[in-house]
Design an enzyme around this catalytic site. Structure first.
Site, PDB file in Angstrom:
ATOM      1  N   HIS A  89      42.968  43.570  40.421  1.00  0.00           N
ATOM      2  CA  HIS A  89      44.402  43.785  40.598  1.00  0.00           C
ATOM      3  C   HIS A  89      44.792  44.840  39.560  1.00  0.00           C
ATOM      4  O   HIS A  89      44.214  44.874  38.463  1.00  0.00           O
ATOM      5  CB  HIS A  89      45.229  42.542  40.268  1.00  0.00           C
ATOM      6  CG  HIS A  89      44.887  41.310  41.034  1.00  0.00           C
ATOM      7  ND1 HIS A  89      43.860  40.486  40.683  1.00  0.00           N
ATOM      8  CD2 HIS A  89      45.479  40.735  42.116  1.00  0.00           C
ATOM      9  CE1 HIS A  89      43.812  39.459  41.522  1.00  0.00           C
ATOM     10  NE2 HIS A  89      44.776  39.591  42.406  1.00  0.00           N
TER      11      HIS A  89
ATOM     12  N   ASP B 164      45.079  43.518  36.102  1.00  0.00           N
ATOM     13  CA  ASP B 164      43.869  42.985  35.438  1.00  0.00           C
ATOM     14  C   ASP B 164      43.275  44.039  34.521  1.00  0.00           C
ATOM     15  O   ASP B 164      42.775  43.732  33.447  1.00  0.00           O
ATOM     16  CB  ASP B 164      42.746  42.663  36.447  1.00  0.00           C
ATOM     17  CG  ASP B 164      43.133  41.659  37.499  1.00  0.00           C
ATOM     18  OD1 ASP B 164      44.041  40.857  37.239  1.00  0.00           O
ATOM     19  OD2 ASP B 164      42.498  41.677  38.572  1.00  0.00           O
TER      20      ASP B 164
HETATM   21  C1  XLS Z   1      44.217  33.647  44.903  1.00  0.00           C
HETATM   22  C2  XLS Z   1      43.522  34.722  45.566  1.00  0.00           C
HETATM   23  C3  XLS Z   1      43.413  35.996  44.752  1.00  0.00           C
HETATM   24  C4  XLS Z   1      43.086  37.145  45.643  1.00  0.00           C
HETATM   25  C5  XLS Z   1      43.396  38.480  45.073  1.00  0.00           C
HETATM   26  O1  XLS Z   1      44.155  32.504  45.267  1.00  0.00           O
HETATM   27  O2  XLS Z   1      42.270  34.285  45.963  1.00  0.00           O
HETATM   28  O3  XLS Z   1      42.514  35.816  43.724  1.00  0.00           O
HETATM   29  O4  XLS Z   1      41.737  37.115  46.017  1.00  0.00           O
HETATM   30  O5  XLS Z   1      44.739  38.630  44.860  1.00  0.00           O
END
Ligand code: XLS
Ligand code: NI
Ligand code: NI
Length: 439
Positions: free
Chosen positions: A101, A104
């Site tokens: 993201h 991140d």
């Molecule tokens: C959350 C999601 C997240 C997505 C990316 O539950 O799995 O981690 O994969 O935003």
């Protein structure tokens, strides 16, 4: 930053009898399975957020993971140290892809302009490290759920200013994903859902959500981003009801708003089970509708009602997942992204390697089993035989659309008896076990 994972060398394949926790027992990247290598089939990816940002905090307790890169205090220096550690980790593990993201990899600034500036600085470093290591970006995404501004959602917020801010964030995330050669772009609904219908205009929220996705498609065209758009279904958490509930719901939404040609699904095992489906069900449903795009490889705990995002080690689940993926002709631009975190108590640095190795071996073994199952055709043959009544006679006429209720009534009136045969579930489960044990 100097070497972080000291004492860990490149993880090697040592074969099924190895007991070395820092070696692969089944994942042998260059081994051929059918006409592709394991590496080509599996396309593993490390999830930046779980592996490099998570500190092991839960609602009852503080972080337990004191990572060397988190000891750097200035925000940009911290992000850089973390990224260098990330590339060291991924190189040693031998994973060729990662996902992130926007927030991140770089810190949120005081303003959107400052956040974008931070992101640009880190993207420059990422580019260098990607070139140096050959590691590629599977997908990028924007975090539209963490900041308090997203309290009521992002594209489905009641507040138009929030919609605009989210659009600006996705615009930038698309540019960055393109710049880094990202092969896909993911939308996970984050807080796109609702807590109570007493305060919700669901109709407007869904229309706005579709408007937002159309804007993303238009902007991608404008900047020449040709990666695959993916939506990641999840039924609940953080909101009580997430709009992107499961593959079937998302498919209906995409078709209603003429978005289906632009999107495929990123299917997560733990989200499938939260929706009351098996992982295989979600993959299968996506596959038969031509929208199986990518996978968030993890597993949940069947006794818990939330997204535990555990490392995938359940061989039944990985085998049946690989079965669907092979039948899909592979994942194409997608991959197996470890959207999984080591447990709070597994706080030592080596646990990060061990967790990923366990997941990679489980999928590599699943791949071998699934390939053998498909080669043998045993399951396929039994299914074909089970539906044989539609290959000739009245069944063929039904399938070809040659009969209606009147003709079927005439046929049924003449029927002397109806013969059903066994569904053979236990026999099929035993066949699956045979291949699981002997591959
Ligand atoms: C959350 C999601 C997240 C997505 C990316 O539950 O799995 O981690 O994969 O935003
Ligand atoms: Ni996910
Ligand atoms: Ni998840």
């Amino acid at each position: 930053m100097s070497e972080v994972f000291k004492g860990v060398n490149k993880i090697e394949y040592e074969g099924r009898t190895s007991r070395n926790p820092l070696a692969f027992k089944h994942y042998n990247p260059q081994e051929l399975v059918g006409d592709k290598t394991m590496e080509e089939h599996l396309r593993f990816s490390v999830a930046y957020w779980h592996t490099f940002n998570a500190v092991g905090a839960d609602p009852f307790g503080a972080g337990t993971m004191f990572r060397p890169w988190d000891q750097v205090s200035d925000p940009l220096g911290h992000a850089k140290a973390r990224m260098e550690a990330a590339f060291e980790f991924m190189s040693k593990l031998g994973v060729k892809y990662f996902c992130f993201h926007d927030r991140d990899i770089a810190p949120e600034g005081a303003t959107l302009a400052e956040s974008n500036k931070y992101l640009d600085a880190i993207v420059d470093l990422a580019k260098d490290l990607m070139k140096e290591t050959g590691i590629k970006l599977l997908w990028g995404t924007a975090n539209l759920f963490n900041h308090p501004r997203y309290v009521h959602g992002a594209a489905t917020s009641n507040n138009a200013d929030v919609f605009a801010y989210a659009a600006a964030q996705v615009k930038k995330a698309l540019e960055v994903t393109k710049e880094l050669g990202g092969e896909n772009y993911v939308f996970w609904g984050g807080r796109e859902g609702y807590e109570t219908l007493l305060n919700t205009n669901m109709s407007l929220e869904l229309d706005n959500f579709a408007r937002f996705l159309h804007m993303a498609v238009d902007y991608a065209k404008e900047i020449g981003f040709t990666g695959q758009f993916l939506i990641e279904p999840k039924p609940k958490e953080p909101t009580k009801h997430q709009y992107d509930f499961d593959v079937a719901t998302v498919l209906g939404f995409l078709r209603k708003y003429d978005l289906d040609q632009y999107f495929k699904m990123n299917i997560e095992a733990n989200h499938a089970t939260l929706a009351g489906h098996t992982f295989q069900h979600e993959l299968h449903y996506a596959r038969i509708n031509g929208v199986l795009g990518s996978v968030d490889a993890n597993q949940g705990d069947m006794l818990l009602g939330w997204d535990t995002d555990q490392m995938p080690t359940d061989l039944y689940s990985t085998t049946l997942a690989m079965y669907e993926i092979l039948k899909n002709g592979g994942l194409h631009s997608g991959g197996l992204n470890f959207d999984a975190k080591v447990r709070r108590a597994s706080f030592e640095l080596n646990d990060l390697f061990i967790g990923h190795i366990a997941g990679m071996d489980a999928f590599a073994y699943g791949l071998k089993v699934a390939h053998k199952l498909l080669e043998s055709g045993e399951l396929e043959d039994i299914i074909a035989e089970r539906y044989a009544s539609f290959n000739s006679g009245i069944g063929e006429q039904i399938v070809q659309g040659k009969v209606g209720f009147k003709e079927l009534e005439a046929y049924a009136l003449e029927l002397k008896e109806i013969n059903n045969t066994s569904g053979r579930q236990e026999e099929l489960e035993a066949i699956l076990n045979h291949y699981l044990i002997n591959s």
